[in-house]
Enzyme design. Structure first.
Site, PDB file in Angstrom:
ATOM      1  N   ASP A 296      -7.167   1.632 -10.734  1.00 21.34           N
ATOM      2  CA  ASP A 296      -7.120   2.825  -9.884  1.00 21.34           C
ATOM      3  C   ASP A 296      -8.397   3.632 -10.137  1.00 21.34           C
ATOM      4  O   ASP A 296      -8.607   4.142 -11.236  1.00 21.34           O
ATOM      5  CB  ASP A 296      -5.871   3.656 -10.242  1.00 21.34           C
ATOM      6  N   ARG A 298      -9.398   6.382  -8.584  1.00 15.66           N
ATOM      7  CA  ARG A 298      -9.349   7.705  -7.953  1.00 15.66           C
ATOM      8  C   ARG A 298      -9.465   8.848  -8.956  1.00 15.66           C
ATOM      9  O   ARG A 298      -9.233   8.679 -10.145  1.00 15.66           O
ATOM     10  CB  ARG A 298      -8.033   7.875  -7.192  1.00 15.66           C
TER      11      ARG A 298
HETATM   12  N1  LIG Z   1      -7.004  -1.447  -4.040  1.00 21.92           N
HETATM   13  C1  LIG Z   1      -5.899  -1.388  -3.303  1.00 21.92           C
HETATM   14  N2  LIG Z   1      -5.551  -0.209  -2.782  1.00 21.92           N
HETATM   15  C2  LIG Z   1      -4.431  -0.161  -2.046  1.00 21.92           C
HETATM   16  C3  LIG Z   1      -3.630  -1.293  -1.803  1.00 21.92           C
HETATM   17  N3  LIG Z   1      -2.603  -0.903  -1.027  1.00 21.92           N
HETATM   18  C4  LIG Z   1      -2.756   0.412  -0.796  1.00 21.92           C
HETATM   19  N4  LIG Z   1      -3.851   0.872  -1.408  1.00 21.92           N
HETATM   20  C5  LIG Z   1      -4.402   2.230  -1.504  1.00 21.92           C
HETATM   21  O1  LIG Z   1      -3.575   2.958  -2.396  1.00 21.92           O
HETATM   22  C6  LIG Z   1      -3.659   4.318  -2.056  1.00 21.92           C
HETATM   23  C7  LIG Z   1      -2.225   4.808  -1.878  1.00 21.92           C
HETATM   24  O2  LIG Z   1      -2.005   5.676  -2.801  1.00 21.92           O
HETATM   25  P1  LIG Z   1      -1.048   6.979  -2.583  1.00 21.92           P
HETATM   26  O3  LIG Z   1      -0.405   6.976  -1.251  1.00 21.92           O
HETATM   27  O4  LIG Z   1      -1.822   8.182  -3.003  1.00 21.92           O
HETATM   28  O5  LIG Z   1       0.089   6.702  -3.565  1.00 21.92           O
HETATM   29  P2  LIG Z   1       0.236   6.261  -5.022  1.00 21.92           P
HETATM   30  O6  LIG Z   1      -0.898   6.508  -5.918  1.00 21.92           O
HETATM   31  O7  LIG Z   1       0.696   4.871  -4.934  1.00 21.92           O
HETATM   32  O8  LIG Z   1       1.383   7.191  -5.564  1.00 21.92           O
HETATM   33  P3  LIG Z   1       2.542   7.936  -4.831  1.00 21.92           P
HETATM   34  O9  LIG Z   1       2.116   9.369  -4.825  1.00 21.92           O
HETATM   35  O10 LIG Z   1       3.721   7.706  -5.675  1.00 21.92           O
HETATM   36  O11 LIG Z   1       2.718   7.367  -3.478  1.00 21.92           O
HETATM   37  C8  LIG Z   1      -4.462   4.439  -0.780  1.00 21.92           C
HETATM   38  O12 LIG Z   1      -5.802   4.805  -1.080  1.00 21.92           O
HETATM   39  C9  LIG Z   1      -4.415   3.022  -0.237  1.00 21.92           C
HETATM   40  O13 LIG Z   1      -5.542   2.720   0.569  1.00 21.92           O
HETATM   41  C10 LIG Z   1      -4.029  -2.525  -2.367  1.00 21.92           C
HETATM   42  O14 LIG Z   1      -3.394  -3.552  -2.241  1.00 21.92           O
HETATM   43  N5  LIG Z   1      -5.165  -2.519  -3.112  1.00 21.92           N
END
Ligand SMILES: Nc1nc2c(ncn2[C@@H]2O[C@H](COP(=O)(O)OP(=O)(O)OP(=O)(O)O)[C@@H](O)[C@H]2O)c(=O)[nH]1
Length: 381
Positions: A296, A298
């Site tokens: 992650d 971010r």
């Molecule tokens: N690298 C990667 N990123 C993904 C994938 N699927 C979704 N994402 C990214 O994951 C992020 C989603 O994160 P959020 O919606 O903030 O949620 P989270 O961190 O999972 O946590 P929550 O707040 O519980 O939903 C977005 O930036 C998506 O583009 C994947 O398979 N790989």
């Protein structure tokens, strides 16, 4: 983490490579040999590695003092002895700011030395809401879209505000020389605009500035695939819709801070590569690591700064992600998460409209079992 499972396909790749090295020189190769005195080392089956686009000195300050030159010399060791490029992709380049495009591939630095960008910045970035506009939505709820600029990247991060009690300090602050029309055009008005209105502040009406109690907040990271391309690989689109639904029902209103950190900060291109790696049998965590990205990438300093600007010092945060809770509070606890509201996938609550399928189940399972997301895993998932 590379999968150690060796498949028939892997074996056939190896034998293909072996066969390739035994193929007699063809006319083009003979010409090359004549011109350069040796055979080309890069087999035509592989495209050449792109050159690094890292600015000079970048590695020095960001990657444990490894100079570009010494890092470059290490990259040679990522080639196998027969001159074939390594199947492992170049190491992760830390994003310059959260969500900024990943810089080009870099020479080989061992995975262990890769620096994960700090989730907690020491100081919050500066943010400024440059424009706000009312959006009547297809569900009937009106929202106010706030567009921000900031001091660390040039992306258009947003706050989607529900209700009229949440206001931006930086938007409302008077700007030198501006007229009442200027203020209305950039959205620094109270109440509603209507044809013929001439002042930004409605006469006789004082807008309530503070929501009653901690507002519901979602910090949402951009997901083009889940929000625009109808992807059923993740629940991002569903989470955004559900957050909006809950905020539209809440008397205190709410705000979605929408950060442009696509693909958990690795960018859309890299996320699409990760999808292909997932189709090859890896989970979302493994896929990021195989591409030499952190699981992650971010950070949430911008979200904290935006919440501060919206004067949301105490929030109820919609999330299952423990990192997000800790990070959004900021280095000096500028924002306090007084309650976490779980985001339970609709399908797990037997509600209609949820994303279903093998891929999303795997994605959610990996988030729970490997990324520590706080959700009980239902039986059979
Ligand atoms: N690298 C990667 N990123 C993904 C994938 N699927 C979704 N994402 C990214 O994951 C992020 C989603 O994160 P959020 O919606 O903030 O949620 P989270 O961190 O999972 O946590 P929550 O707040 O519980 O939903 C977005 O930036 C998506 O583009 C994947 O398979 N790989």
């Amino acid at each position: 983490m590379l999968s150690s499972n060796t498949t028939d396909e892997d074996n056939s790749k190896d034998s293909l490579a072996e066969q390739h090295s035994q193929i007699p020189a063809r006319p083009m190769q003979q010409l090359w040999q004549k011109e350069f005195g040796h055979l080309p080392t890069m087999p035509s089956l592989f495209s050449p590695r792109p050159h690094s686009t890292v600015p000079s000195g970048y590695l020095d300050s960001h990657n444990d003092g490894v100079s570009p030159a010494s890092a470059m010399s290490r990259s040679k060791s990522t080639r196998s002895e027969n001159g074939f490029p390594s199947l492992i992709s170049p190491p992760f380049t830390p994003t310059t700011t959260p969500g900024s495009p990943t810089l080009g591939p870099q020479p080989g630095i061992p995975v262990e030395s890769v620096q994960v960008p700090e989730k907690l910045m020491k100081e919050l970035p500066e943010v400024s809401c440059v424009v706000r506009a009312r959006i009547p939505t297809t569900t009937g709820t009106e929202i106010f879209l706030h567009l921000y600029t900031n001091s660390i990247d040039n992306k258009e991060h947003l706050a989607i505000v529900f209700g009229n009690k949440i206001r931006s300090k930086s938007l409302d602050a008077p700007r030198p020389g501006e007229t009442e029309m200027d203020r209305m055009i950039r959205g620094a008005y109270t109440g509603r605009l209507h044809p013929g209105r001439t002042t930004s502040r409605e006469k006789g009406k004082i807008e309530e500035r503070k929501p009653a109690g901690p507002a519901l907040v979602r910090i949402h990271s951009e997901c083009y695939t889940g929000e625009i391309a109808w992807s059923a690989r993740c629940d991002c689109g569903e989470q955004l819709d559900e957050a909006a639904r809950l905020m539209s029902l809440d008397p205190a209103g709410g705000a979605v801070v929408y950060l442009r950190q696509e693909g958990r900060g690795i960018g859309l291109g890299e996320k699409l590569k990760a999808y292909n790696l997932q189709d090859l049998g890896n989970d979302t965590v493994q896929a990021n690591l195989m591409l030499r990205h952190p699981v992650d990438a971010r950070s949430y300093g911008l979200a904290t700064a935006i919440l501060q600007d919206l004067e949301l010092s105490e929030i109820r945060l919609l999330t299952n992600n423990p990192d997000k809770i800790a990070a959004v509070e900021g280095p000096n606890k500028e924002v306090r998460v007084v309650e976490r509201v779980a985001m339970v996938p609709l399908a797990w609550k037997n509600m209609k409209g949820g994303v279903t399928g093998k891929e999303v189940s795997e994605y959610l399972k990996t988030k729970i079992t490997q990324m520590g997301h706080m959700l009980p895993l239902p039986e059979g998932v």
